[in-house]
Design an enzyme around this catalytic site. Structure first.
Site, PDB file in Angstrom:
ATOM      1  N   ALA A 116     -20.692  -1.767  -4.426  1.00  0.00           N
ATOM      2  CA  ALA A 116     -20.824  -3.188  -4.070  1.00  0.00           C
ATOM      3  C   ALA A 116     -21.207  -3.943  -5.334  1.00  0.00           C
ATOM      4  CB  ALA A 116     -21.881  -3.363  -2.989  1.00  0.00           C
ATOM      5  N   PHE A 145     -11.596  -5.438  -5.252  1.00  0.00           N
ATOM      6  CA  PHE A 145     -11.507  -6.337  -4.086  1.00  0.00           C
ATOM      7  C   PHE A 145     -10.981  -5.520  -2.888  1.00  0.00           C
ATOM      8  CE2 PHE A 145     -10.464  -8.860  -7.901  1.00  0.00           C
ATOM      9  CZ  PHE A 145     -11.472  -9.816  -7.875  1.00  0.00           C
ATOM     10  N   ASP A 154      -6.679  -7.327  -6.017  1.00  0.00           N
ATOM     11  CA  ASP A 154      -6.215  -8.119  -4.866  1.00  0.00           C
ATOM     12  C   ASP A 154      -7.309  -9.110  -4.473  1.00  0.00           C
ATOM     13  OD1 ASP A 154      -4.774  -9.024  -2.691  1.00  0.00           O
ATOM     14  OD2 ASP A 154      -5.393  -7.382  -1.382  1.00  0.00           O
ATOM     15  N   ARG A 175       0.845  -1.205   0.000  1.00  0.00           N
ATOM     16  CA  ARG A 175       0.000   0.000   0.000  1.00  0.00           C
ATOM     17  C   ARG A 175       0.876   1.250   0.000  1.00  0.00           C
ATOM     18  NH1 ARG A 175      -3.153  -2.712   4.699  1.00  0.00           N
ATOM     19  NH2 ARG A 175      -4.702  -3.918   3.554  1.00  0.00           N
ATOM     20  N   ASP A 189     -16.110  -3.985  -4.170  1.00  0.00           N
ATOM     21  CA  ASP A 189     -16.086  -5.296  -3.515  1.00  0.00           C
ATOM     22  C   ASP A 189     -17.490  -5.878  -3.648  1.00  0.00           C
ATOM     23  OD1 ASP A 189     -14.023  -6.591  -1.138  1.00  0.00           O
ATOM     24  OD2 ASP A 189     -16.081  -7.366  -1.221  1.00  0.00           O
ATOM     25  N   SER A 190     -17.585  -7.192  -3.774  1.00  0.00           N
ATOM     26  CA  SER A 190     -18.919  -7.788  -3.924  1.00  0.00           C
ATOM     27  C   SER A 190     -19.675  -7.796  -2.596  1.00  0.00           C
ATOM     28  CB  SER A 190     -18.809  -9.208  -4.482  1.00  0.00           C
ATOM     29  OG  SER A 190     -18.001  -9.979  -3.631  1.00  0.00           O
ATOM     30  N   CYS A 205      -2.861 -14.335  -3.340  1.00  0.00           N
ATOM     31  CA  CYS A 205      -2.512 -14.746  -1.975  1.00  0.00           C
ATOM     32  C   CYS A 205      -2.719 -16.247  -1.785  1.00  0.00           C
ATOM     33  CB  CYS A 205      -3.316 -13.951  -0.948  1.00  0.00           C
ATOM     34  SG  CYS A 205      -5.084 -14.153  -1.114  1.00  0.00           S
TER      35      CYS A 205
HETATM   36  N1  SAH Z   1      -7.392  -5.674  -0.852  1.00  0.00           N
HETATM   37  C1  SAH Z   1      -7.941  -5.934   0.440  1.00  0.00           C
HETATM   38  C2  SAH Z   1      -8.082  -7.412   0.755  1.00  0.00           C
HETATM   39  C3  SAH Z   1      -8.902  -8.176  -0.264  1.00  0.00           C
HETATM   40  S1  SAH Z   1      -9.623  -9.619   0.367  1.00  0.00           S
HETATM   41  C4  SAH Z   1      -7.137  -5.213   1.514  1.00  0.00           C
HETATM   42  O1  SAH Z   1      -6.130  -4.565   1.190  1.00  0.00           O
HETATM   43  O2  SAH Z   1      -7.508  -5.283   2.666  1.00  0.00           O
HETATM   44  C5  SAH Z   1     -10.632 -10.112  -0.936  1.00  0.00           C
HETATM   45  C6  SAH Z   1     -11.941  -9.376  -1.082  1.00  0.00           C
HETATM   46  O3  SAH Z   1     -12.534  -9.796  -2.294  1.00  0.00           O
HETATM   47  C7  SAH Z   1     -12.988  -9.654  -0.006  1.00  0.00           C
HETATM   48  O4  SAH Z   1     -13.342  -8.441   0.617  1.00  0.00           O
HETATM   49  C8  SAH Z   1     -14.198 -10.240  -0.754  1.00  0.00           C
HETATM   50  O5  SAH Z   1     -15.453  -9.760  -0.284  1.00  0.00           O
HETATM   51  C9  SAH Z   1     -13.949  -9.751  -2.171  1.00  0.00           C
HETATM   52  N2  SAH Z   1     -14.543 -10.562  -3.237  1.00  0.00           N
HETATM   53  C10 SAH Z   1     -14.606 -11.919  -3.320  1.00  0.00           C
HETATM   54  N3  SAH Z   1     -15.154 -12.292  -4.509  1.00  0.00           N
HETATM   55  C11 SAH Z   1     -15.423 -11.144  -5.189  1.00  0.00           C
HETATM   56  C12 SAH Z   1     -15.977 -10.873  -6.478  1.00  0.00           C
HETATM   57  N4  SAH Z   1     -16.354 -11.850  -7.303  1.00  0.00           N
HETATM   58  N5  SAH Z   1     -16.101  -9.587  -6.856  1.00  0.00           N
HETATM   59  C13 SAH Z   1     -15.715  -8.578  -6.048  1.00  0.00           C
HETATM   60  N6  SAH Z   1     -15.193  -8.783  -4.812  1.00  0.00           N
HETATM   61  C14 SAH Z   1     -15.042 -10.054  -4.381  1.00  0.00           C
END
Ligand code: SAH
Length: 395
Positions: free
Chosen positions: A279, A230, A299, A214, A252-253, A339
């Site tokens: 969302a 994400f 991510d 970050r 984020d979903s 990850c």
């Molecule tokens: N980048 C974040 C961590 C990401 S964790 C940070 O720095 O803290 C992964 C995220 O992806 C979760 O919040 C989850 O809700 C989201 N996610 C999972 N599947 C998804 C999709 N199909 N579309 C959008 N978001 C999604």
């Protein structure tokens, strides 16, 4: 010393001379002494009766996670010593830094010679997660040892293992406070504030493993239009804003994640019109969006949790990155991550490479990223390296 002794098959002792901490069930020739129960501390010996290690027994392909390669009692003093070493290391790295930075990982499993245990610190709260029945049974001892090591630095210890323990173990685990229970849920990372919902959030409530990445993003954000895909609790978004981004869109979903992101942006940049959150599903959003963004963060959650689904996961990374390459503005920068522990650096790079080739864009690798120092990799346990990232310049 322990009730059960695990005797290895001839030749299986080799990996333990190199301090690898896992005893696979196939390496065990026989068990002597009492029939072990999951979570027991057991002794491991080679076929000639030489001591190999002492560790936690569990049912499954990893039968024993070695805690010590010298014969010791696994008790309060043992855990206190291991936690002390882990804490000293974080302090010496400057991660506990008053109001500027007070969120960090204190214990990273095998990386801190405590296989099966994760502890994250959020200001005066420790969130503890067991990934093995042995650590689950040790939770009260661990909590006591942790308080002894950290003293006034922590007031709360929250134990959160409902989803991380093998469900077959039927441990009837509950999430609960082992110490304290009230207080402020805000912490800081590099001077930025955020709420941590350790009660309901994913993992321990925040992804501390992206701290350094970050910071790097912050440096590249000036005057850019940023898409944080994400976003979860919005970590990358508030760094981008501090870095002078022209606009930041967080996606984020999960509606709850979007809520958290908005709260966190509000904590740092109240009323700042540069930020908007959506969302929505990643693939839908990427399909429908225009070609305006010139800094994109991808991510995603781990696409592969097991080796069996590796190929599907690699396809997933390829498709996701292909969409970003297709849409990012010329001169754009892409921060892309995986990850998944089972996805190697090489495999991830190949998936991203394939996506780039598909798009026909000219792409340069600017940085190759990994996990930060508070998620150390035990040199004898390379499996502990899980976070991979690439920063790409897209012409
Ligand atoms: N980048 C974040 C961590 C990401 S964790 C940070 O720095 O803290 C992964 C995220 O992806 C979760 O919040 C989850 O809700 C989201 N996610 C999972 N599947 C998804 C999709 N199909 N579309 C959008 N978001 C999604």
């Amino acid at each position: 010393m322990t009730k059960s002794k695990f005797i290895l098959k001839p030749g299986k002792e080799d990996s333990f001379r190199r301090f690898h901490p896992w005893v696979f069930s196939g390496a065990i020739q026989r068990i002597v002494g009492d029939e072990p129960t999951e979570g027991d501390v057991v002794t491991v010996e080679d076929w000639q009766g030489n001591f190999v290690g002492v560790g936690h027994y569990q049912i499954g392909s990893i039968a024993v996670r070695i805690l010590s390669f010298t014969p010791v009692e696994i008790d309060l003093a043992f855990y206190r010593e291991r936690l002390q070493v882990a804490y000293q290391m974080r302090r010496s790295l400057g991660l506990e830094n008053g109001d500027y930075n007070n969120a960090y990982r204190l214990v990273h499993g095998e990386g801190d010679n405590l296989p099966g245990l994760i502890i994250d610190i959020y200001r005066n709260t420790a969130v503890m997660q067991a990934h093995s029945p042995g650590m689950h049974y040790a939770r009260h001892t661990l909590a006591q040892a942790l308080k002894e090591v950290m003293g006034d630095m922590i007031d709360n210890i929250y134990y959160k293992s409902e989803t991380t323990l093998p469900y077959k173990a039927a441990l009837e685990q509950e999430n609960e406070y082992l110490l304290g229970g009230v207080g402020d849920d805000t912490a800081t990372e590099n001077g930025l504030k955020f709420h941590v919902d350790w009660l309901r959030g994913q993992k321990t409530g925040f992804f501390v493993d992206q701290r350094e990445n970050r910071s790097l993003l912050e440096r590249y954000s000036r005057n850019r239009k940023v898409l944080n895909m994400f976003c979860y609790t919005g970590g990358f978004s508030f760094y981008a804003m501090r870095g002078g981004a022209e606009l930041v869109h967080s996606v984020d979903s999960s509606a709850k994640a979007i809520d958290l992101t908005c709260q966190n942006v509000e904590l740092n940049f109240p009323g700042d019109p540069r930020h908007q959150a959506f969302a929505e599903d990643a693939f839908k959003y990427l399909d429908a969006m225009g070609s305006n963004y010139d800094l994109i963060i991808l991510d995603p959650p781990a696409f592969a949790k097991h080796r069996k689904v590796l190929n599907n996961a690699l396809q997933g990374y390829r498709k996701l990155n292909a969409k970003a390459f297709e849409k990012i503005r010329p001169g754009g920068i892409l921060f892309t991550f995986s990850c998944s522990q089972v996805v190697s650096k090489e495999n991830f790079r190949l998936a991203v490479f394939t996506a780039a080739a598909q798009s026909g864009r000219k792409v340069r690798i600017l940085h190759q990223l990994t996990q930060p120092a508070d998620h150390p990799v035990n040199i004898y346990h390379p499996e502990g390296e899980y976070l991979k990232g690439l920063v790409l310049y897209v012409e």
